[in-house]
Design a protein around this motif. Sequence first.
Motif, mmCIF file in Angstrom:
data_model
loop_
_atom_site.group_PDB
_atom_site.id
_atom_site.type_symbol
_atom_site.label_atom_id
_atom_site.label_comp_id
_atom_site.label_asym_id
_atom_site.label_seq_id
_atom_site.Cartn_x
_atom_site.Cartn_y
_atom_site.Cartn_z
ATOM 1 N N GLU A 142 0.822 -1.206 0.000
ATOM 2 C CA GLU A 142 0.000 0.000 0.000
ATOM 3 C C GLU A 142 0.855 1.254 0.000
ATOM 4 O O GLU A 142 0.467 2.277 -0.565
ATOM 5 N N GLU A 144 4.100 1.342 -1.366
ATOM 6 C CA GLU A 144 4.779 1.383 -2.666
ATOM 7 C C GLU A 144 3.859 1.898 -3.765
ATOM 8 O O GLU A 144 4.280 2.655 -4.646
ATOM 9 N N LEU A 145 2.596 1.466 -3.742
ATOM 10 C CA LEU A 145 1.669 1.822 -4.808
ATOM 11 C C LEU A 145 0.816 3.035 -4.455
ATOM 12 O O LEU A 145 -0.054 3.420 -5.236
ATOM 13 N N ASN A 146 1.067 3.613 -3.277
ATOM 14 C CA ASN A 146 0.341 4.807 -2.841
ATOM 15 C C ASN A 146 -1.170 4.569 -2.884
ATOM 16 O O ASN A 146 -1.937 5.334 -3.478
ATOM 17 N N LEU A 147 -1.602 3.497 -2.213
ATOM 18 C CA LEU A 147 -3.002 3.105 -2.217
ATOM 19 C C LEU A 147 -3.711 3.616 -0.971
ATOM 20 O O LEU A 147 -3.094 3.848 0.063
ATOM 21 N N SER A 269 -11.742 3.409 -4.305
ATOM 22 C CA SER A 269 -10.530 3.338 -5.136
ATOM 23 C C SER A 269 -10.299 1.958 -5.722
ATOM 24 O O SER A 269 -9.185 1.632 -6.115
ATOM 25 N N HIS A 272 -8.585 1.843 -9.165
ATOM 26 C CA HIS A 272 -7.179 2.265 -9.070
ATOM 27 C C HIS A 272 -6.331 1.151 -8.451
ATOM 28 O O HIS A 272 -5.211 0.882 -8.917
ATOM 29 N N ILE A 273 -6.865 0.505 -7.423
ATOM 30 C CA ILE A 273 -6.124 -0.590 -6.794
ATOM 31 C C ILE A 273 -5.865 -1.700 -7.797
ATOM 32 O O ILE A 273 -4.742 -2.212 -7.923
ATOM 33 N N ALA A 276 -3.209 -0.661 -10.425
ATOM 34 C CA ALA A 276 -1.870 -0.624 -9.850
ATOM 35 C C ALA A 276 -1.367 -2.021 -9.547
ATOM 36 O O ALA A 276 -0.185 -2.338 -9.761
ATOM 37 N N PHE A 277 -2.254 -2.882 -9.085
ATOM 38 C CA PHE A 277 -1.854 -4.234 -8.703
ATOM 39 C C PHE A 277 -1.502 -5.056 -9.934
ATOM 40 O O PHE A 277 -0.551 -5.844 -9.928
ATOM 41 N N LYS A 279 -0.341 -3.927 -12.742
ATOM 42 C CA LYS A 279 0.954 -3.447 -13.227
ATOM 43 C C LYS A 279 2.082 -4.066 -12.416
ATOM 44 O O LYS A 279 3.122 -4.458 -12.958
ATOM 45 N N ARG A 280 1.875 -4.192 -11.114
ATOM 46 C CA ARG A 280 2.899 -4.799 -10.262
ATOM 47 C C ARG A 280 3.070 -6.276 -10.594
ATOM 48 O O ARG A 280 4.188 -6.790 -10.634
#
Length: 351
Positions: A142, A144-147, A269, A272-273, A276-277, A279-280
């Motif tokens: 959370e 690292e990904l600014n969640l 969100s 967005h989560i 981002a996830f 992509k990770r």
Amino acid sequence: MSSAVDWQTAVRRAGGLARPGPTGTPAELRALVQVLRRAAAEAPEHVAEITGLTRAAQQVADVPVYVVDRPRWSQANVEMFARLTDGLLPTSPLPGSGRVAGEEMGFVLAILSTKVLGQYDPFGDEPRGRLLLVAPNVLKIERELNLDAMDFRLWVCLHEQTHAVQFAAAPWLPEHLAGRMRRLVGGVSATPDGSARLARAVRGVLDAATAALGGTPQEKPDDLGGPLVDAFLDERERADLAEIVAVMSLLEGHADVVMDEVGPGRLPSVRHIRAAFEKRRDGTSTGDVLLRRILGMDAKVAQYRNGARFVRAVVDEVGHAGLNAVWTSPETLPTAAEVSDPAAWVRRVHG
């Protein structure tokens, strides 16, 4: 004679090698634990609303929740492996071979313990299984990904509690899965060509390292695992594994779909989560590719995606109520072929 795996060595090595993870103030860490526990308690209600598995979701209230660090997660998995393979692994005439196997297992678990956010374990002594939430990893991702921390923690718990609901809806499933896994392990253990398989495993690791360093494409999505799996299993065993992977793909894909169907009204969100996830998950640095090839983690990502495609296609055709037929019996689980052809499963089960 030496036991095949020294389990205590595996626990010690994994605990000693695992990095402790991100730190916070005592207040921040207490809040993390409290929020994860609240999110785990809240999640089954959302799972029931989406899936219609209301009775199963109510039973999940009895599932114990453990918020753990990385060494404790590794220890829990060693305990699970020991239970699943009890009486199946052969002894070795080589002194110390069990300790070496334990060291190797501990090394792998130390790596994986930095990546797992949560895990539902249906194979333990607890009647309804147990839920493990790996606090330092949740905190790490959370940040690292600014969640949004509250949203992300519930999102993680939605995935894991969906697994708990699945097994509550299908109380026969733990024994079914464990039996198939034990049958596969027992068959491999009984073969006389262990040395040859080990040599192939070493070659597979070297080939994977060479390919990763050379920047060649990652494994195809239908690969069952990394070179370690390829090396140790013959054609028949790989077919048996394919059916186990089909079930795991269903479980993981179903959980992925459910965690994303909780709308923005409850998880503002969520989109967005997910972005981002994903992509990770697609990390392509040399280190990521090498590790994923050797441990078969590309196949794990494929499990989520193939299973999610199956679930979405079935839900589009017959709704969540129709999909819930998968929890009826072993005969209604999708086969390996049907995971790639959801319409075939719908025809077979629903006519």
